[in-house]
Scaffold this motif. Structure first.
Motif, PDB file in Angstrom:
ATOM      1  N   VAL A  93       0.858  -1.175   0.000  1.00  0.00           N
ATOM      2  CA  VAL A  93       0.000   0.000   0.000  1.00  0.00           C
ATOM      3  C   VAL A  93       0.900   1.232   0.000  1.00  0.00           C
ATOM      4  O   VAL A  93       1.982   1.215   0.590  1.00  0.00           O
ATOM      5  N   TYR A  94       0.445   2.274  -0.675  1.00  0.00           N
ATOM      6  CA  TYR A  94       1.245   3.483  -0.847  1.00  0.00           C
ATOM      7  C   TYR A  94       0.505   4.700  -0.299  1.00  0.00           C
ATOM      8  O   TYR A  94      -0.720   4.723  -0.224  1.00  0.00           O
ATOM      9  N   LEU A  95       1.284   5.707   0.044  1.00  0.00           N
ATOM     10  CA  LEU A  95       0.728   7.005   0.386  1.00  0.00           C
ATOM     11  C   LEU A  95       1.578   8.067  -0.311  1.00  0.00           C
ATOM     12  O   LEU A  95       2.724   8.307   0.081  1.00  0.00           O
ATOM     13  N   GLN A  96       1.026   8.639  -1.356  1.00  0.00           N
ATOM     14  CA  GLN A  96       1.688   9.733  -2.063  1.00  0.00           C
ATOM     15  C   GLN A  96       1.318  11.031  -1.375  1.00  0.00           C
ATOM     16  O   GLN A  96       0.134  11.358  -1.256  1.00  0.00           O
ATOM     17  N   MET A  97       2.319  11.760  -0.919  1.00  0.00           N
ATOM     18  CA  MET A  97       2.084  12.990  -0.172  1.00  0.00           C
ATOM     19  C   MET A  97       2.694  14.154  -0.930  1.00  0.00           C
ATOM     20  O   MET A  97       3.913  14.187  -1.155  1.00  0.00           O
ATOM     21  N   ASN A  98       1.868  15.091  -1.320  1.00  0.00           N
ATOM     22  CA  ASN A  98       2.308  16.277  -2.044  1.00  0.00           C
ATOM     23  C   ASN A  98       2.018  17.529  -1.221  1.00  0.00           C
ATOM     24  O   ASN A  98       1.260  17.479  -0.250  1.00  0.00           O
ATOM     25  N   SER A  99       2.612  18.628  -1.616  1.00  0.00           N
ATOM     26  CA  SER A  99       2.390  19.915  -0.941  1.00  0.00           C
ATOM     27  C   SER A  99       2.544  19.782   0.572  1.00  0.00           C
ATOM     28  O   SER A  99       1.706  20.257   1.344  1.00  0.00           O
ATOM     29  N   LEU A 100       3.608  19.147   0.984  1.00  0.00           N
ATOM     30  CA  LEU A 100       3.818  18.884   2.408  1.00  0.00           C
ATOM     31  C   LEU A 100       4.037  20.162   3.194  1.00  0.00           C
ATOM     32  O   LEU A 100       4.622  21.139   2.689  1.00  0.00           O
ATOM     33  N   LYS A 101       3.557  20.132   4.428  1.00  0.00           N
ATOM     34  CA  LYS A 101       3.643  21.272   5.335  1.00  0.00           C
ATOM     35  C   LYS A 101       4.400  20.845   6.592  1.00  0.00           C
ATOM     36  O   LYS A 101       4.430  19.663   6.928  1.00  0.00           O
ATOM     37  N   PRO A 102       4.963  21.787   7.322  1.00  0.00           N
ATOM     38  CA  PRO A 102       5.656  21.426   8.572  1.00  0.00           C
ATOM     39  C   PRO A 102       4.752  20.653   9.539  1.00  0.00           C
ATOM     40  O   PRO A 102       5.240  19.777  10.265  1.00  0.00           O
ATOM     41  N   GLU A 103       3.473  20.947   9.546  1.00  0.00           N
ATOM     42  CA  GLU A 103       2.549  20.241  10.443  1.00  0.00           C
ATOM     43  C   GLU A 103       2.298  18.790  10.029  1.00  0.00           C
ATOM     44  O   GLU A 103       1.652  18.038  10.757  1.00  0.00           O
ATOM     45  N   ASP A 104       2.814  18.389   8.882  1.00  0.00           N
ATOM     46  CA  ASP A 104       2.735  16.985   8.477  1.00  0.00           C
ATOM     47  C   ASP A 104       3.869  16.157   9.097  1.00  0.00           C
ATOM     48  O   ASP A 104       3.895  14.930   8.938  1.00  0.00           O
ATOM     49  N   THR A 105       4.778  16.813   9.778  1.00  0.00           N
ATOM     50  CA  THR A 105       5.880  16.112  10.423  1.00  0.00           C
ATOM     51  C   THR A 105       5.348  15.135  11.467  1.00  0.00           C
ATOM     52  O   THR A 105       4.606  15.531  12.369  1.00  0.00           O
ATOM     53  N   ALA A 106       5.713  13.881  11.333  1.00  0.00           N
ATOM     54  CA  ALA A 106       5.208  12.833  12.222  1.00  0.00           C
ATOM     55  C   ALA A 106       5.845  11.502  11.836  1.00  0.00           C
ATOM     56  O   ALA A 106       6.491  11.390  10.797  1.00  0.00           O
ATOM     57  N   VAL A 107       5.637  10.522  12.693  1.00  0.00           N
ATOM     58  CA  VAL A 107       5.914   9.140  12.306  1.00  0.00           C
ATOM     59  C   VAL A 107       4.644   8.598  11.660  1.00  0.00           C
ATOM     60  O   VAL A 107       3.559   8.700  12.231  1.00  0.00           O
ATOM     61  N   TYR A 108       4.806   8.043  10.468  1.00  0.00           N
ATOM     62  CA  TYR A 108       3.673   7.514   9.724  1.00  0.00           C
ATOM     63  C   TYR A 108       3.669   5.988   9.824  1.00  0.00           C
ATOM     64  O   TYR A 108       4.701   5.335   9.604  1.00  0.00           O
ATOM     65  N   TYR A 109       2.501   5.455  10.145  1.00  0.00           N
ATOM     66  CA  TYR A 109       2.330   4.022  10.318  1.00  0.00           C
ATOM     67  C   TYR A 109       1.301   3.481   9.333  1.00  0.00           C
ATOM     68  O   TYR A 109       0.257   4.113   9.128  1.00  0.00           O
TER      69      TYR A 109
END
Length: 125
Positions: free
Chosen positions: A79-95
């Protein structure tokens, strides 16, 4: 034993993109929904996205706002997660997680029974 292994995290500047991958092994990947969650320092884990076993149903958190895209390749058990237009508030550990206890709410982490170890995403301003 079922294992989920995430990859693709890293450091990116604001506005940049990352593609996370989650490879499943040891189970029947194609019959389960899959989800992505994230946890920032000092915050509770939160739902990001869900995709059902066929890919015919997709759910996103409101904060995604069209920036992220979840997809899956059952032939690759990934499974994939394409993340665009990232912001500082997207900073996290992704599970990533397997939706092994499906109920009425794919945003509820109680419906997920197998979790990966997480991959760090850091967005610099």
């Amino acid at each position: 034993q079922i294992q989920l292994v995430e990859s693709g995290g890293g450091l990116v500047q604001t506005g940049g993109s990352l593609r996370l991958s989650c490879k499943s092994s040891g189970g029947t990947f194609s019959i389960h929904g899959m989800g992505w969650f994230r946890q920032a320092p000092g915050k509770e884990r939160e739902f990001v996205a869900h995709i059902n076993w066929t890919g015919g149903r997709i759910d996103y958190a409101d904060f995604v706002l069209g920036r992220f895209t979840i997809s899956r390749d059952n032939a690759k058990s990934t499974v994939y997660l394409q993340m665009n237009s990232l912001k500082p508030e997207d900073t996290a550990v992704y599970y990533c997680a397997r939706r092994g206890v499906p109920g009425s709410n794919p945003r509820d982490d109680y419906e997920y029974d197998v979790w990966g170890q997480g991959t760090q995403v850091t967005v610099s301003s």
